[in-house]
Motif scaffolding. Structure first.
Motif, short mmCIF file in Angstrom:
data_model
loop_
_atom_site.label_atom_id
_atom_site.label_comp_id
_atom_site.label_asym_id
_atom_site.label_seq_id
_atom_site.Cartn_x
_atom_site.Cartn_y
_atom_site.Cartn_z
N VAL A 143 0.84 -1.20 0.00
CA VAL A 143 0.00 0.00 0.00
C VAL A 143 0.87 1.25 0.00
CG1 VAL A 143 -1.89 1.24 1.12
CG2 VAL A 143 -1.72 -1.25 1.36
N HIS A 144 0.63 2.10 -0.98
CA HIS A 144 1.29 3.40 -1.01
C HIS A 144 0.28 4.45 -0.55
CE1 HIS A 144 3.48 6.91 -2.41
NE2 HIS A 144 2.41 7.28 -3.07
N PHE A 145 0.66 5.25 0.44
CA PHE A 145 -0.22 6.28 0.98
C PHE A 145 0.11 7.61 0.32
CE2 PHE A 145 -0.25 2.90 3.99
CZ PHE A 145 -1.52 2.91 4.56
N GLY A 146 -0.91 8.30 -0.16
CA GLY A 146 -0.64 9.57 -0.82
C GLY A 146 -1.77 10.56 -0.66
N GLY A 147 -1.53 11.78 -1.13
CA GLY A 147 -2.56 12.82 -1.10
C GLY A 147 -2.68 13.50 0.25
N ARG A 148 -3.59 14.44 0.32
CA ARG A 148 -3.75 15.24 1.54
C ARG A 148 -4.17 14.39 2.73
NH1 ARG A 148 -7.50 20.69 2.10
NH2 ARG A 148 -6.44 21.23 0.16
N LEU A 149 -5.12 13.49 2.50
CA LEU A 149 -5.63 12.69 3.60
C LEU A 149 -4.68 11.56 3.97
CD1 LEU A 149 -9.30 12.43 2.30
CD2 LEU A 149 -8.45 13.91 4.12
N GLY A 150 -4.00 11.02 2.97
CA GLY A 150 -3.12 9.87 3.20
C GLY A 150 -1.79 10.25 3.84
N THR A 151 -1.41 11.53 3.70
CA THR A 151 -0.12 11.94 4.28
C THR A 151 -0.30 13.03 5.34
OG1 THR A 151 0.24 13.57 2.50
CG2 THR A 151 1.18 11.37 2.18
N TYR A 152 -1.56 13.38 5.64
CA TYR A 152 -1.87 14.38 6.66
C TYR A 152 -1.08 15.67 6.44
CZ TYR A 152 -3.27 16.22 11.21
OH TYR A 152 -3.80 17.00 12.22
N ARG A 153 -1.17 16.16 5.20
CA ARG A 153 -0.49 17.42 4.87
C ARG A 153 -1.43 18.27 4.03
NH1 ARG A 153 4.51 17.72 1.85
NH2 ARG A 153 3.87 15.81 0.79
N TYR A 154 -1.40 19.58 4.27
CA TYR A 154 -2.25 20.48 3.50
C TYR A 154 -1.62 20.72 2.13
CZ TYR A 154 -5.29 24.33 2.28
OH TYR A 154 -6.21 25.12 1.64
N LEU A 155 -1.88 19.80 1.20
CA LEU A 155 -1.31 19.92 -0.13
C LEU A 155 -2.20 20.81 -0.99
CD1 LEU A 155 -0.49 16.16 -0.89
CD2 LEU A 155 1.09 17.92 -0.11
N ASP A 156 -1.62 21.76 -1.68
CA ASP A 156 -2.34 22.44 -2.75
C ASP A 156 -2.47 21.48 -3.92
OD1 ASP A 156 -2.64 24.88 -1.45
OD2 ASP A 156 -0.67 25.61 -2.12
N MET A 157 -3.35 21.83 -4.86
CA MET A 157 -3.54 20.92 -6.01
C MET A 157 -2.23 20.62 -6.72
SD MET A 157 -7.05 22.44 -7.63
CE MET A 157 -6.63 24.16 -7.38
N HIS A 158 -1.44 21.66 -6.95
CA HIS A 158 -0.20 21.43 -7.71
C HIS A 158 0.78 20.57 -6.92
CE1 HIS A 158 2.64 24.35 -5.70
NE2 HIS A 158 1.51 24.83 -5.26
N GLN A 159 0.72 20.66 -5.60
CA GLN A 159 1.61 19.83 -4.78
C GLN A 159 1.16 18.37 -4.81
OE1 GLN A 159 1.00 22.26 -1.32
NE2 GLN A 159 3.07 23.12 -1.44
N ALA A 160 -0.16 18.16 -4.82
CA ALA A 160 -0.67 16.78 -4.91
C ALA A 160 -0.27 16.16 -6.26
CB ALA A 160 -2.19 16.77 -4.75
N ILE A 161 -0.40 16.94 -7.33
CA ILE A 161 -0.03 16.42 -8.66
C ILE A 161 1.48 16.16 -8.71
CG2 ILE A 161 0.08 16.95 -11.13
CD1 ILE A 161 -2.43 18.80 -10.56
N GLY A 162 2.26 17.11 -8.21
CA GLY A 162 3.72 16.95 -8.20
C GLY A 162 4.15 15.73 -7.41
#
Ligand code: UDP
Length: 389
Positions: A346-365
């Motif tokens: 399982v790879h954890f990603g995104g705002r909810l999966g990494t508990y970080r306030y990612l902007d859209m561009h940061q999530a895509i990056g």
């Protein structure tokens, strides 16, 4: 039946959609993309309001901006962008000031014409209490940047409403999202690339995900599937990390927003897209007026759509938007991350999966990076997709 699924992706927001797109187009592998909601796009989802024709971002205003050329080029394969440049004003004691704090805000607030040097000297004086000290929290960081009077006017009340947490318990990075400028430049973002998607946000996801190798199942809760999954099936999970582990290490703190939507019989309610409300006595943090995000569209002028935002702490059934990230949250998160490292499939990603306030561009990056460092090596060489350090 999962026999045809090479990769299960949980969550159809920007993180999950980017991985899905890459896996299908570059690797020709079969993706099953599921989402609990009835639509793709995650929180970036938007819809054209039936009554007014105005594009409304259902989960709050989404302004696309990035300094990252790779992300910009990537996203431009799926959409063109308008030349919208975000600007925000803030109401404080019945006056309107431009945000983020710039020379115009400072001059208006102190009721004097100030040169950039004079304004710097004035603010340095008003931040004297922080001189020679390292800011350790949001309040100290804000005071060191703008001095106490501006902090108390524009930040303290707004932050109290937004976070309901003592600003001395909040991390300073929340406030460093806002630039402070000693020029009259009042653009909200500093990034080189900025704009709004010409055909709206949802169209981006439709184009990213339109591929015979991508299967989308909406209204499907991962946790009702989990026990029937083939063991070892590679998963990209972008849901809440605490939920994945059944909250065994405790709950992570999130803020949610209640959006109060209203259609008004006027062509223009506030003359701009976002008006912040700094006074603590006003219960909402800001009002969005969606027509102003797309001045290039010929919307009707009889009606307008506004949304008031009320922030409160999230319970399990609420939509989590902002990680609160107190010291205790950080400890809890580290325990989950240690557990995640043991989940090699399982790879954890995104705002909810990494508990970080990612902007859209940061999530895509982050998703493009994870594709290169985890997903590609998994399919090319059999490397574990998860268990990252
Ligand atoms: N903030 C504030 N006053 C404002 C705007 C922002 O105090 O008028 C603070 C507040 O703590 C907020 C943070 O700056 O949470 C980040 O603001 P941003 O506009 O980036 O928040 P977002 O749009 O992501 O909700």
């Amino acid at each position: 039946d999962f026999s045809n699924v090479d990769l299960l992706i949980v969550g159809a927001g920007f993180y999950g959609a980017t991985i899905a797109e890459r896996v299908a187009n570059q690797l020709q592998k079969n993706v099953l993309l599921i989402d609990r909601r009835s639509h793709i796009g995650g929180n970036a989802y938007s819809e054209f309001d039936n009554e007014t024709g105005i594009e409304v971002h259902r989960y709050g205003a989404h302004l696309f901006h990035t300094p990252n050329e790779t992300v910009w080029t990537y996203l431009n394969r799926f959409t063109g962008f308008t030349d919208y440049k975000h600007r925000v004003y803030s109401t404080y004691r019945d006056q309107v000031y431009s945000m983020p704090i710039n020379l115009g805000t400072i001059s208006q607030f102190f009721n004097r014409r100030l040169s950039p040097d004079q304004a710097r000297a004035l603010i340095a004086d008003q931040a004297a209490e922080m001189a020679g000290r390292n800011p350790a929290n949001l309040e100290e960081k804000a005071i060191s940047l703008i001095g106490r009077p501006l902090y108390e006017a524009f930040i303290r009340g707004y932050t109290a409403k937004q976070w309901q947490t003592d600003p001395r318990d909040l991390p300073e990075h929340i406030i460093t999202r806002l630039p402070v400028r000693y020029t009259f430049d009042n653009r909200y973002f500093n990034d080189k690339y900025e704009g709004l998607p010409i055909d709206g946000y949802t169209a981006i996801f439709e184009r990213m995900l339109k591929h015979p190798k991508i299967n989308i199942a909406l209204g499907v809760d991962f946790f009702s599937l989990k026990s029937s999954l083939p063991p070892g099936l590679p998963i990209v999970y972008t849901g809440p990390i605490d939920r994945y582990f059944d909250y065994s290490e405790g709950e992570l703190g999130w803020r949610t927003i209640d959006f109060e939507k209203e259609t008004l019989n006027t062509g223009d309610f506030q003359g701009m897209a976002v008006m912040n409300y700094a006074d603590e006595t006003v219960p909402y943090t800001r009002i969005l007026e969606f027509r102003h995000f797309n001045p290039e569209r010929s919307y009707q002028t009889e009606k307008t759509v506004v949304v008031r935002e009320y922030s409160r702490s999230a319970r399990r059934k609420d939509e989590p938007y902002y990680p609160i990230d107190t010291r205790q949250d950080k400890d809890v998160f580290l325990r989950y991350r240690a557990r995640a490292e043991a989940q090699t499939n399982v790879h954890f990603g995104g705002r909810l999966g990494t508990y970080r306030y990612l902007d859209m561009h940061q999530a895509i990056g982050a998703a493009l990076k994870a594709f290169e460092s985890r997903v590609l090596p998994h399919f090319a060489e059999g490397q574990a997709i998860g268990g990252e350090k």
